[in-house]
Design a protein around this motif. Structure first.
Motif, PDB file in Angstrom:
ATOM      1  N   TRP A   1      11.714  68.477 -92.258  1.00 18.79           N
ATOM      2  CA  TRP A   1      11.691  67.281 -91.415  1.00 18.79           C
ATOM      3  C   TRP A   1      10.750  67.405 -90.216  1.00 18.79           C
ATOM      4  O   TRP A   1      10.631  66.491 -89.423  1.00 18.79           O
ATOM      5  CB  TRP A   1      13.109  66.964 -90.928  1.00 18.79           C
ATOM      6  CG  TRP A   1      13.739  68.044 -90.101  1.00 18.79           C
ATOM      7  CD1 TRP A   1      13.632  68.205 -88.747  1.00 18.79           C
ATOM      8  CD2 TRP A   1      14.549  69.119 -90.574  1.00 18.79           C
ATOM      9  NE1 TRP A   1      14.327  69.313 -88.334  1.00 18.79           N
ATOM     10  CE2 TRP A   1      14.919  69.895 -89.438  1.00 18.79           C
ATOM     11  CE3 TRP A   1      15.019  69.511 -91.823  1.00 18.79           C
ATOM     12  CZ2 TRP A   1      15.720  71.028 -89.532  1.00 18.79           C
ATOM     13  CZ3 TRP A   1      15.817  70.634 -91.907  1.00 18.79           C
ATOM     14  CH2 TRP A   1      16.164  71.381 -90.792  1.00 18.79           C
ATOM     15  N   GLU A   2      10.067  68.541 -90.107  1.00 19.39           N
ATOM     16  CA  GLU A   2       9.130  68.740 -89.008  1.00 19.39           C
ATOM     17  C   GLU A   2       7.700  68.748 -89.525  1.00 19.39           C
ATOM     18  O   GLU A   2       7.433  69.175 -90.649  1.00 19.39           O
ATOM     19  CB  GLU A   2       9.439  70.051 -88.275  1.00 19.39           C
ATOM     20  CG  GLU A   2      10.775  70.030 -87.562  1.00 19.39           C
ATOM     21  CD  GLU A   2      11.086  71.335 -86.844  1.00 19.39           C
ATOM     22  OE1 GLU A   2      12.011  71.334 -86.014  1.00 19.39           O
ATOM     23  OE2 GLU A   2      10.396  72.343 -87.111  1.00 19.39           O
ATOM     24  N   GLU A   3       6.796  68.276 -88.710  1.00 15.17           N
ATOM     25  CA  GLU A   3       5.392  68.156 -89.129  1.00 15.17           C
ATOM     26  C   GLU A   3       4.627  69.461 -88.989  1.00 15.17           C
ATOM     27  O   GLU A   3       3.815  69.817 -89.848  1.00 15.17           O
ATOM     28  CB  GLU A   3       4.710  67.062 -88.301  1.00 15.17           C
ATOM     29  CG  GLU A   3       3.286  66.764 -88.746  1.00 15.17           C
ATOM     30  CD  GLU A   3       2.684  65.565 -88.028  1.00 15.17           C
ATOM     31  OE1 GLU A   3       1.447  65.441 -88.054  1.00 15.17           O
ATOM     32  OE2 GLU A   3       3.444  64.783 -87.444  1.00 15.17           O
ATOM     33  N   ASP A   4       4.874  70.204 -87.913  1.00  7.86           N
ATOM     34  CA  ASP A   4       4.102  71.417 -87.634  1.00  7.86           C
ATOM     35  C   ASP A   4       4.761  72.638 -88.262  1.00  7.86           C
ATOM     36  O   ASP A   4       5.994  72.770 -88.271  1.00  7.86           O
ATOM     37  CB  ASP A   4       3.956  71.625 -86.124  1.00  7.86           C
ATOM     38  CG  ASP A   4       3.145  70.520 -85.467  1.00  7.86           C
ATOM     39  OD1 ASP A   4       2.267  69.960 -86.154  1.00  7.86           O
ATOM     40  OD2 ASP A   4       3.399  70.222 -84.279  1.00  7.86           O
TER      41      ASP A   4
ATOM     42  N   LYS B   1       7.866  76.136 -92.597  1.00 10.16           N
ATOM     43  CA  LYS B   1       8.262  75.003 -91.758  1.00 10.16           C
ATOM     44  C   LYS B   1       9.549  74.386 -92.254  1.00 10.16           C
ATOM     45  O   LYS B   1       9.992  74.641 -93.373  1.00 10.16           O
ATOM     46  CB  LYS B   1       7.154  73.949 -91.737  1.00 10.16           C
ATOM     47  CG  LYS B   1       6.862  73.332 -93.102  1.00 10.16           C
ATOM     48  CD  LYS B   1       5.638  72.427 -93.046  1.00 10.16           C
ATOM     49  CE  LYS B   1       5.865  71.170 -92.249  1.00 10.16           C
ATOM     50  NZ  LYS B   1       6.828  70.259 -92.891  1.00 10.16           N
TER      51      LYS B   1
END
Length: 221
Positions: A111-114, A108
């Protein structure tokens, strides 16, 4: 011919793990996604394709770092000189004590959650083995709970097929329709020595979800 019957009770788990790896010796052991059986004196290695130019990278989370610890993490640059070429991330893990830990790798952007991808490695360090002693000329029969209506069946691997002659796997149905019965695996004992039987539970064409290790000891007379 008399039989030794080993009754191994195994829960039918629903979480899907990948193939079983049995690591018996010292040195470096490459992890396989899913179930891995290893020893304290092994070094567990893993290399995954990674392209840091996209902002994506692999991060490791360990459920119990007192059992397995992350020793090092490195990026291996791509061999190609082309812009945007993919390299690899290399991880080294070390077993610290007997027990079970799960390593989860997420691919991932920070800065992204998923996560774009997730891989899971279940590590069994120095697991207890069920051990039985027998003699040449005997038959070993292993019975494990099984319910074919779920699609799961047991298979096996032998650590030394000169000690045990591979047998067949058959199913004994439960008394009621759809009830749990037993998968029965038989082996002929052909010579003295020690042989580990690694039994794996899986659906056809899919990865193992559970395993059992049965050690057969055949002493010299």
């Amino acid at each position: 011919m008399k039989k030794i019957i080993a009754y191994i009770m195994a829960a039918l788990l629903v979480t899907a793990f990948a193939s079983t790896a049995l690591a018996e010796g010292k040195g470096s052991v490459a992890l396989q996604e899913g179930v891995n059986v290893t020893k304290l004196n092994s070094e567990l290695t893993l290399e995954l394709d990674s392209n840091i130019t996209t902002g994506f990278s692999w991060t490791a989370a360990i459920s119990d770092d007192s059992v397995v610890a992350l020793e090092s993490e490195d990026y291996i640059a791509p061999e190609s000189a082309l812009p945007g070429a993919s390299g690899k991330q290399a991880f080294v893990f070390t077993p610290k004590k007997a027990g079970t830990a799960t390593i989860t790798l997420n691919y991932k952007r920070a800065w992204e959650e998923d996560a774009l991808k997730t891989q899971t490695y279940k590590i069994f360090v120095d697991p207890a083995k069920t051990s039985y002693s027998t003699r040449v000329g005997k038959t070993v029969e292993i019975r494990l709970p099984s319910n074919p209506s779920t699609g799961y069946m047991w298979s096996y691997e032998l650590s030394d097929d000169s000690v045990l002659k591979a047998g067949d796997v058959r199913h004994a149905a439960g008394k009621l329709l759809g009830a749990t019965g037993q998968d029965i695996i038989t082996f002929d004992v052909t010579k003295t020595g020690v042989c580990s039987i690694v039994c794996k539970l899986a659906r056809s064409g899919q990865h193992s979800v559970e395993y059992r290790v049965i050690e057969i000891v055949v002493p010299k007379k």
